[in-house]
Design an enzyme around this catalytic site. Structure first.
Site, short mmCIF file in Angstrom:
data_model
loop_
_atom_site.label_atom_id
_atom_site.label_comp_id
_atom_site.label_asym_id
_atom_site.label_seq_id
_atom_site.Cartn_x
_atom_site.Cartn_y
_atom_site.Cartn_z
N ASP A 7 111.54 24.80 88.39
CA ASP A 7 112.31 23.63 89.04
C ASP A 7 111.33 23.07 89.96
O ASP A 7 110.84 23.87 90.95
CB ASP A 7 113.74 23.62 89.22
CG ASP A 7 114.48 22.31 89.46
OD1 ASP A 7 114.37 21.33 88.68
OD2 ASP A 7 114.86 22.02 90.52
N GLU A 9 111.39 19.54 92.99
CA GLU A 9 111.79 18.45 93.75
C GLU A 9 111.01 17.68 94.10
O GLU A 9 109.74 18.14 94.39
CB GLU A 9 112.72 18.85 94.91
CG GLU A 9 113.99 19.76 94.76
CD GLU A 9 114.95 19.02 93.72
OE1 GLU A 9 115.10 17.79 93.79
OE2 GLU A 9 115.83 19.71 93.03
N HIS A 59 118.01 15.43 97.53
CA HIS A 59 117.31 16.68 98.12
C HIS A 59 117.39 16.94 99.49
O HIS A 59 117.59 18.15 99.86
CB HIS A 59 115.90 17.29 97.47
CG HIS A 59 115.06 16.02 98.03
ND1 HIS A 59 114.81 15.89 99.29
CD2 HIS A 59 114.12 15.14 97.28
CE1 HIS A 59 113.71 14.75 99.24
NE2 HIS A 59 113.49 14.42 98.15
N HIS A 154 120.67 19.04 95.63
CA HIS A 154 119.80 19.51 94.63
C HIS A 154 118.68 20.41 95.48
O HIS A 154 118.19 19.90 96.34
CB HIS A 154 119.20 18.35 94.00
CG HIS A 154 119.98 17.88 92.82
ND1 HIS A 154 119.83 17.96 91.61
CD2 HIS A 154 121.28 17.18 92.91
CE1 HIS A 154 120.65 17.37 90.83
NE2 HIS A 154 121.46 16.69 91.84
N ASP A 159 118.91 25.72 91.66
CA ASP A 159 118.82 24.93 90.11
C ASP A 159 118.02 25.81 89.19
O ASP A 159 118.75 26.08 87.97
CB ASP A 159 117.90 23.65 90.26
CG ASP A 159 118.92 22.49 90.82
OD1 ASP A 159 119.97 22.71 91.30
OD2 ASP A 159 118.69 21.33 90.94
#
Length: 247
Positions: A7, A9, A59, A154, A159
């Site tokens: 994942d 960001e 985030h 997030h 995640d």
């Protein structure tokens, strides 16, 4: 099989607007078992630009916090070495792959597909399995009863950890035939295996009671909706045990 749940960001939603990766996490899974935390990769990255307001609200990683973090060029070798040869598992893969390809392209390092065995998009899997329903990571956690209480903002690492549980839940049973074969001591010799199976004691089969059969029927109803007809398992529906039989 070595798989990497991945994942990122980013500073914004559109890579075309010059947005960059500012956090990346990669969690290793081998043969459907998560590796120890020290085998995971998690890095904050200086994106060399500010985040868009909408992304910052998601985030929470400020420009000040990221100012002293390494740039993508500083961690690219470590990252590529970590994912090399693995299958990537990503939720909404085109988004993350697009950003990774852009970052690698800036450095003349090709595309992420040049380094990995393939990419699995769990969002596409979810849409295929649950058409017309919400299939965000949060929605899938709720659907599979996965605790996400620790996820306030997030973050790439949390995640990844949640997605690993979702992926295992979504694919549970896919390898069951192979697992059963190996657990049963299959040798690969069909004659010898058939003789061994014929010599073993029969398995004890317990029939479901009325309540269990009703729960099973409700599950099959959901499968019928997905396939828009009668699912295969309808031909194997167990009959509920009557009170007389139970007595």
């Amino acid at each position: 099989m070595r798989q990497i749940i991945l994942d990122t960001e980013t500073t914004g939603l559109r890579v075309e607007d010059g947005n960059r990766i500012l956090e990346i996490a990669a969690v290793e899974m081998i043969d459907r078992k998560l590796s120890a935390p020290e085998r995971h990769l998690h890095r904050y990255i200086n994106p060399e630009r500010d985040s868009e307001e909408g992304a910052l609200n998601v985030h929470g990683l400020t420009t000040e916090f990221l100012a002293d973090k390494p740039k993508f060029a500083d961690i690219v070798d470590e990252f590529l070495q970590f994912v090399a040869g693995a299958e990537l598992i990503i939720h909404n893969a085109p988004f993350d792959v697009g950003f990774l390809d852009e970052e690698l392209g800036r450095l003349g390092r090709g595309r992420i597909g040049d380094y990995v065995a393939g990419v699995v998009d769990t969002l596409k899997m979810a849409k295929d399995n649950f058409p017309g329903k919400r299939n965000s990571l949060d929605a899938l956690c709720d659907r599979y009863e996965i605790d996400r209480s620790g996820r306030t903002l997030h973050g790439a690492l949390i995640d990844c950890e949640l997605l690993s549980e979702v992926y295992l839940a979504m694919t549970r049973g896919q390898d069951s035939l192979l697992i059963d074969f190996l657990a049963d001591g299959g040798s690969g010799d069909p004659v010898a295996d058939a003789a061994r199976r014929a010599a073993r004691k029969p398995r004890i089969v317990t029939r479901p009671n009325a309540e269990e059969a009703a729960e099973h029927a409700a599950y099959l109803d959901e499968l019928d909706k997905i396939v828009k007809g009668d699912c295969l398992w309808r031909s194997y529906e167990p009959k509920p045990v009557t009170e007389a039989e139970a007595a």
